[in-house]
Design an enzyme around this catalytic site. Sequence first.
Site, PDB file in Angstrom:
ATOM      1  N   HIS A 130       0.847  -1.198   0.000  1.00 53.14           N
ATOM      2  CA  HIS A 130       0.000   0.000   0.000  1.00 53.14           C
ATOM      3  C   HIS A 130       0.881   1.245   0.000  1.00 53.14           C
ATOM      4  CE1 HIS A 130      -4.130  -1.592   1.565  1.00 53.14           C
ATOM      5  NE2 HIS A 130      -3.699  -2.251   0.517  1.00 53.14           N
ATOM      6  N   TYR A 157      -8.844   5.351   8.292  1.00 52.04           N
ATOM      7  CA  TYR A 157      -8.942   5.671   9.723  1.00 52.04           C
ATOM      8  C   TYR A 157      -9.961   6.807   9.826  1.00 52.04           C
ATOM      9  CZ  TYR A 157      -4.421   3.261  10.478  1.00 52.04           C
ATOM     10  OH  TYR A 157      -3.402   2.338  10.556  1.00 52.04           O
ATOM     11  N   PRO A 205      -3.231   0.265  19.183  1.00 56.33           N
ATOM     12  CA  PRO A 205      -3.101  -0.236  17.806  1.00 56.33           C
ATOM     13  C   PRO A 205      -3.195   0.827  16.702  1.00 56.33           C
ATOM     14  CG  PRO A 205      -5.228  -0.854  18.719  1.00 56.33           C
ATOM     15  CD  PRO A 205      -4.455  -0.237  19.834  1.00 56.33           C
ATOM     16  N   LYS A 253       1.815  -0.260  15.152  1.00 59.10           N
ATOM     17  CA  LYS A 253       3.258  -0.325  15.428  1.00 59.10           C
ATOM     18  C   LYS A 253       3.687  -1.540  16.258  1.00 59.10           C
ATOM     19  CE  LYS A 253       4.482   3.290  13.198  1.00 59.10           C
ATOM     20  NZ  LYS A 253       4.710   2.912  11.804  1.00 59.10           N
ATOM     21  N   TYR A 276       4.545   6.624   9.698  1.00 60.14           N
ATOM     22  CA  TYR A 276       3.678   5.495   9.359  1.00 60.14           C
ATOM     23  C   TYR A 276       4.469   4.387   8.669  1.00 60.14           C
ATOM     24  CZ  TYR A 276      -0.682   3.083   8.373  1.00 60.14           C
ATOM     25  OH  TYR A 276      -1.699   2.156   8.353  1.00 60.14           O
TER      26      TYR A 276
HETATM   27  C1  PHB Z   1      -5.434  -4.322  11.209  1.00 56.93           C
HETATM   28  O1  PHB Z   1      -5.469  -4.580  10.004  1.00 56.93           O
HETATM   29  O2  PHB Z   1      -5.822  -5.141  12.052  1.00 56.93           O
HETATM   30  C2  PHB Z   1      -4.947  -2.985  11.630  1.00 56.93           C
HETATM   31  C3  PHB Z   1      -4.503  -2.092  10.676  1.00 56.93           C
HETATM   32  C4  PHB Z   1      -4.050  -0.848  11.050  1.00 56.93           C
HETATM   33  C5  PHB Z   1      -4.036  -0.499  12.373  1.00 56.93           C
HETATM   34  C6  PHB Z   1      -4.460  -1.398  13.346  1.00 56.93           C
HETATM   35  C7  PHB Z   1      -4.917  -2.640  12.969  1.00 56.93           C
HETATM   36  O3  PHB Z   1      -3.603   0.732  12.725  1.00 56.93           O
END
Ligand code: PHB
Length: 392
Positions: free
Chosen positions: A75, A203, A295, A299, A387
């Site tokens: 990505h 997000y 989460p 990280k 990121y």
């Molecule tokens: C996930 O795909 O479970 C996931 C992706 C991004 C995050 C947290 C969890 O920031």
Amino acid sequence: MATERTQVGIIGSGPSGLFLSQLLHLNGIDNVVLERRSREYVLGRVRAGVLEQGTVNLMREAGVQARMEREGLPHDGFNIALDGELHRMDLKARVGGSVMIYGQTELTRDLMDARTEAGGRLLYEAEGVGIEGLEDDRAILRYRHDGADHTLECDFIAGCDGYYGPSRQAIPKDVLREYERIYPFGWMGLLSATRPIAEELVYARHPRGFALCSMRSQTRSRYYVQCSKDDRVEEWSDDRFWDELRSRLPGDLAATLETGPSIEKGIAPLRSYVAEPLRYKRLFLAGDAGHIVPPTGAKGLNLAASDIHYLSRAMIAWYHENNAALLDSYSDNCLRRIWKAERFSWWMTNLLHTFPDTNPFEHRMRDAELDYLFSSEAMMTAVAENYIGLPY
Ligand code: PHB
Ligand code: APR
């Protein structure tokens, strides 16, 4: 009682323990992994799945990259949804990097298979693992396996046993310093065999709470909604989850959401935590045993990988060159990177979640911060740089 010997005794067969075991093995360093759970249990845990470039590189170094390269989804960006609009963070354009979408479960399976194929000593369902002799010439791991008591003498012990494991407790109270923040909410997560809502992660910040649209593949989606800390999974029917998720996404995007029965559902608390130092005599902590991030920003797994990068190099330098410098600087080297990832995860969590007791001033500050983020090249570059993962 059977007494055995190894160079490095590893507690825990999550990503930290398996990465370390495989890298040591490839460098001719004998090791044994003791895992409390069964292999199936470890593989049944659903965790995040965004790999930084450094983690992808570590997979290659460990020789377990083939399936990730076939099935992983690179990505080049991700989105932040706010007030009905998507704002794209272009990782490639800003910092020339990308992330790889590949589930932690898959990465763990690849490492387990590689260890098993190479005849590695991975003991599942090892009970009552106890640590002794950290201050002596040899450290000792005691455990029960297949109904018998065992003693394993080691040069070093790697505590890769997660937040609840025994390793960190083996560091004397007057040596260990702990730093912690508990967030006043949790994440309700759902995995479904449905097409992801968007090509890249979304997000979402919304007055009803944070939401995240992620994926495992083109046919498997992973979604989260911020929930109350005290919620129980049984209170979240699939329908309630999908309705809540839809309500927090921009309308035109929400309209394209493909729903289906959940394959897995769970609630996770959010916590920031760092233990210092990460080394005590013959014991080295790595991964969740030494630190936890919320989460937001994914990280956790990546920090486990960077810890193991430092630890494997330190042990290789010790065994191959009799050089202890990297062992001595292990804790400091890891902590410098850990604190920066802690900062980023804490910042993203604060920015995107709804806090129960935010006052109007703090509200405006957060709005200003988001407005600044979306209008500033410099700020978006800083977010992209964090990121994709700060350098090792
Ligand atoms: C996930 O795909 O479970 C996931 C992706 C991004 C995050 C947290 C969890 O920031
Ligand atoms: N004896 C043996 N093994 C133990 C013990 C014990 N007493 N206690 C815990 N373990 C095992 C757990 O069963 C688990 O399999 O240690 C392992 C720790 O693995 P993880 O929790 O996956 O931690 P780590 O390998 O550091 O990986 C960090 O996992 O939790 C996620 O978000 C986190 O992605 C990050 C990654």
